[in-house]
Design a protein around this motif. Structure first.
Motif, PDB file in Angstrom:
ATOM      1  N   TYR A   1       4.373  -4.801  -3.844  1.00  0.00           N
ATOM      2  CA  TYR A   1       5.082  -3.604  -3.399  1.00  0.00           C
ATOM      3  C   TYR A   1       5.694  -2.913  -4.617  1.00  0.00           C
ATOM      4  CZ  TYR A   1       8.550  -0.647  -1.144  1.00  0.00           C
ATOM      5  OH  TYR A   1       9.309   0.426  -0.766  1.00  0.00           O
ATOM      6  N   PRO A   2       5.407  -1.618  -4.820  1.00  0.00           N
ATOM      7  CA  PRO A   2       5.840  -0.959  -6.053  1.00  0.00           C
ATOM      8  C   PRO A   2       7.360  -0.867  -6.230  1.00  0.00           C
ATOM      9  CG  PRO A   2       4.589   0.573  -4.645  1.00  0.00           C
ATOM     10  CD  PRO A   2       4.579  -0.766  -3.984  1.00  0.00           C
ATOM     11  N   ARG A   3       8.124  -0.959  -5.170  1.00  0.00           N
ATOM     12  CA  ARG A   3       9.588  -0.853  -5.271  1.00  0.00           C
ATOM     13  C   ARG A   3      10.272  -2.205  -5.025  1.00  0.00           C
ATOM     14  NH1 ARG A   3      10.438   4.427  -7.080  1.00  0.00           N
ATOM     15  NH2 ARG A   3      12.417   3.419  -7.428  1.00  0.00           N
ATOM     16  N   ARG A   4       9.554  -3.282  -5.180  1.00  0.00           N
ATOM     17  CA  ARG A   4      10.094  -4.615  -4.902  1.00  0.00           C
ATOM     18  C   ARG A   4      11.379  -4.901  -5.682  1.00  0.00           C
ATOM     19  NH1 ARG A   4       9.352  -9.553  -2.810  1.00  0.00           N
ATOM     20  NH2 ARG A   4       9.941 -11.353  -4.080  1.00  0.00           N
ATOM     21  N   LEU A   5      11.369  -4.611  -6.965  1.00  0.00           N
ATOM     22  CA  LEU A   5      12.555  -4.872  -7.770  1.00  0.00           C
ATOM     23  C   LEU A   5      13.746  -4.056  -7.267  1.00  0.00           C
ATOM     24  CD1 LEU A   5      13.822  -6.375 -10.141  1.00  0.00           C
ATOM     25  CD2 LEU A   5      13.093  -4.491 -11.615  1.00  0.00           C
TER      26      LEU A   5
ATOM     27  N   GLU B   1       0.781  -1.234   0.000  1.00  0.00           N
ATOM     28  CA  GLU B   1       0.000   0.000   0.000  1.00  0.00           C
ATOM     29  C   GLU B   1       0.819   1.293   0.000  1.00  0.00           C
ATOM     30  OE1 GLU B   1      -2.056  -3.431   1.213  1.00  0.00           O
ATOM     31  OE2 GLU B   1      -0.457  -2.485   2.355  1.00  0.00           O
ATOM     32  N   ARG B   2       2.115   1.222   0.316  1.00  0.00           N
ATOM     33  CA  ARG B   2       2.915   2.444   0.441  1.00  0.00           C
ATOM     34  C   ARG B   2       4.306   2.233  -0.154  1.00  0.00           C
ATOM     35  NH1 ARG B   2       1.222   2.628   6.400  1.00  0.00           N
ATOM     36  NH2 ARG B   2      -0.675   3.837   6.337  1.00  0.00           N
TER      37      ARG B   2
ATOM     38  N   LEU C   1      12.973   2.544   3.154  1.00  0.00           N
ATOM     39  CA  LEU C   1      13.981   2.206   2.148  1.00  0.00           C
ATOM     40  C   LEU C   1      15.335   2.799   2.525  1.00  0.00           C
ATOM     41  CD1 LEU C   1      11.985   2.655  -1.175  1.00  0.00           C
ATOM     42  CD2 LEU C   1      12.964   0.531  -0.306  1.00  0.00           C
ATOM     43  N   TYR C   2      15.325   4.046   2.979  1.00  0.00           N
ATOM     44  CA  TYR C   2      16.558   4.693   3.432  1.00  0.00           C
ATOM     45  C   TYR C   2      17.159   3.921   4.609  1.00  0.00           C
ATOM     46  CZ  TYR C   2      19.615   8.017   5.741  1.00  0.00           C
ATOM     47  OH  TYR C   2      20.679   8.601   6.363  1.00  0.00           O
ATOM     48  N   GLU C   3      16.309   3.571   5.577  1.00  0.00           N
ATOM     49  CA  GLU C   3      16.785   2.837   6.754  1.00  0.00           C
ATOM     50  C   GLU C   3      17.332   1.460   6.364  1.00  0.00           C
ATOM     51  OE1 GLU C   3      13.813   4.954   9.995  1.00  0.00           O
ATOM     52  OE2 GLU C   3      13.140   3.156   8.930  1.00  0.00           O
ATOM     53  N   LEU C   4      16.689   0.806   5.413  1.00  0.00           N
ATOM     54  CA  LEU C   4      17.193  -0.476   4.930  1.00  0.00           C
ATOM     55  C   LEU C   4      18.573  -0.292   4.299  1.00  0.00           C
ATOM     56  CD1 LEU C   4      17.087  -3.462   4.098  1.00  0.00           C
ATOM     57  CD2 LEU C   4      15.739  -2.749   2.093  1.00  0.00           C
ATOM     58  N   GLY C   5      18.719   0.724   3.474  1.00  0.00           N
ATOM     59  CA  GLY C   5      20.015   0.975   2.843  1.00  0.00           C
ATOM     60  C   GLY C   5      21.106   1.239   3.869  1.00  0.00           C
ATOM     61  N   ALA C   6      20.788   2.027   4.883  1.00  0.00           N
ATOM     62  CA  ALA C   6      21.763   2.328   5.933  1.00  0.00           C
ATOM     63  C   ALA C   6      22.129   1.068   6.710  1.00  0.00           C
ATOM     64  CB  ALA C   6      21.210   3.406   6.871  1.00  0.00           C
ATOM     65  N   ALA C   7      21.137   0.268   7.061  1.00  0.00           N
ATOM     66  CA  ALA C   7      21.389  -0.968   7.812  1.00  0.00           C
ATOM     67  C   ALA C   7      22.202  -1.955   6.970  1.00  0.00           C
ATOM     68  CB  ALA C   7      20.066  -1.598   8.260  1.00  0.00           C
ATOM     69  N   ALA C   8      21.868  -2.060   5.702  1.00  0.00           N
ATOM     70  CA  ALA C   8      22.605  -2.967   4.819  1.00  0.00           C
ATOM     71  C   ALA C   8      24.051  -2.510   4.678  1.00  0.00           C
ATOM     72  CB  ALA C   8      21.926  -3.036   3.448  1.00  0.00           C
TER      73      ALA C   8
ATOM     74  N   VAL D   1      15.317 -11.765  -0.052  1.00  0.00           N
ATOM     75  CA  VAL D   1      14.120 -10.933   0.052  1.00  0.00           C
ATOM     76  C   VAL D   1      12.930 -11.885   0.031  1.00  0.00           C
ATOM     77  CG1 VAL D   1      12.745  -9.091  -0.967  1.00  0.00           C
ATOM     78  CG2 VAL D   1      15.256  -8.983  -1.069  1.00  0.00           C
ATOM     79  N   HIS D   2      12.226 -11.943   1.156  1.00  0.00           N
ATOM     80  CA  HIS D   2      11.128 -12.886   1.331  1.00  0.00           C
ATOM     81  C   HIS D   2       9.847 -12.364   0.701  1.00  0.00           C
ATOM     82  CE1 HIS D   2      13.553 -15.387   3.993  1.00  0.00           C
ATOM     83  NE2 HIS D   2      14.093 -14.244   4.365  1.00  0.00           N
ATOM     84  N   ASN D   3       8.963 -13.311   0.375  1.00  0.00           N
ATOM     85  CA  ASN D   3       7.710 -12.980  -0.311  1.00  0.00           C
ATOM     86  C   ASN D   3       6.518 -12.852   0.611  1.00  0.00           C
ATOM     87  OD1 ASN D   3       8.924 -13.083  -2.881  1.00  0.00           O
ATOM     88  ND2 ASN D   3       8.816 -15.311  -2.837  1.00  0.00           N
ATOM     89  N   SER D   4       6.688 -13.183   1.882  1.00  0.00           N
ATOM     90  CA  SER D   4       5.557 -13.085   2.812  1.00  0.00           C
ATOM     91  C   SER D   4       6.052 -12.554   4.148  1.00  0.00           C
ATOM     92  CB  SER D   4       4.891 -14.452   3.016  1.00  0.00           C
ATOM     93  OG  SER D   4       5.738 -15.298   3.776  1.00  0.00           O
TER      94      SER D   4
END
Length: 113
Positions: free
Chosen positions: A72-76, A44-45, A51-58, A91-94
């Protein structure tokens, strides 16, 4: 295994810049203190801050479990960025499989201590 689960979402966000500053500070502190972090991206969002937090953590090598809804619109973007930065992170699907991956990370953390 004992674990504390912290969720940054609030039922009723008070709004305003001071509340936003407190929220950002809280999230920043706890993301850096966490032994494992679960990122779930719903359909939905776009969730640009997550996404920023994921990038920083990664980038800092944090233990992360990541999943996205199939719609999710940014899945790829999530899949490809992690493929380059952290190829060992699936990257999990559920949500259920993402939670299982996070629990496995926590078991790994407790086994090391």
């Amino acid at each position: 295994m004992e674990a504390a689960v912290l969720n940054p979402r609030q039922l009723a966000f008070p709004g305003g810049s001071e509340a936003m500053r407190r929220q950002i500070a809280w999230e920043h502190e706890h993301l850096h203190r966490a032994q494992a972090i679960l990122f779930w991206f719903c359909a939905e969002r776009d969730q640009p801050i997550a996404l920023y937090e994921l990038g920083a953590a990664a980038a800092r090598g944090a233990r992360i479990a990541v999943g996205t809804d199939a719609e999710y619109p940014r899945r790829l973007d999530v899949i490809e960025q992690l493929r380059h930065a952290r190829p060992e992170v699936a990257v999990h699907n559920s949500l259920a499989s993402t939670v299982r991956a996070a629990a496995a990370l926590m078991r790994d953390c407790t086994a090391r201590t």
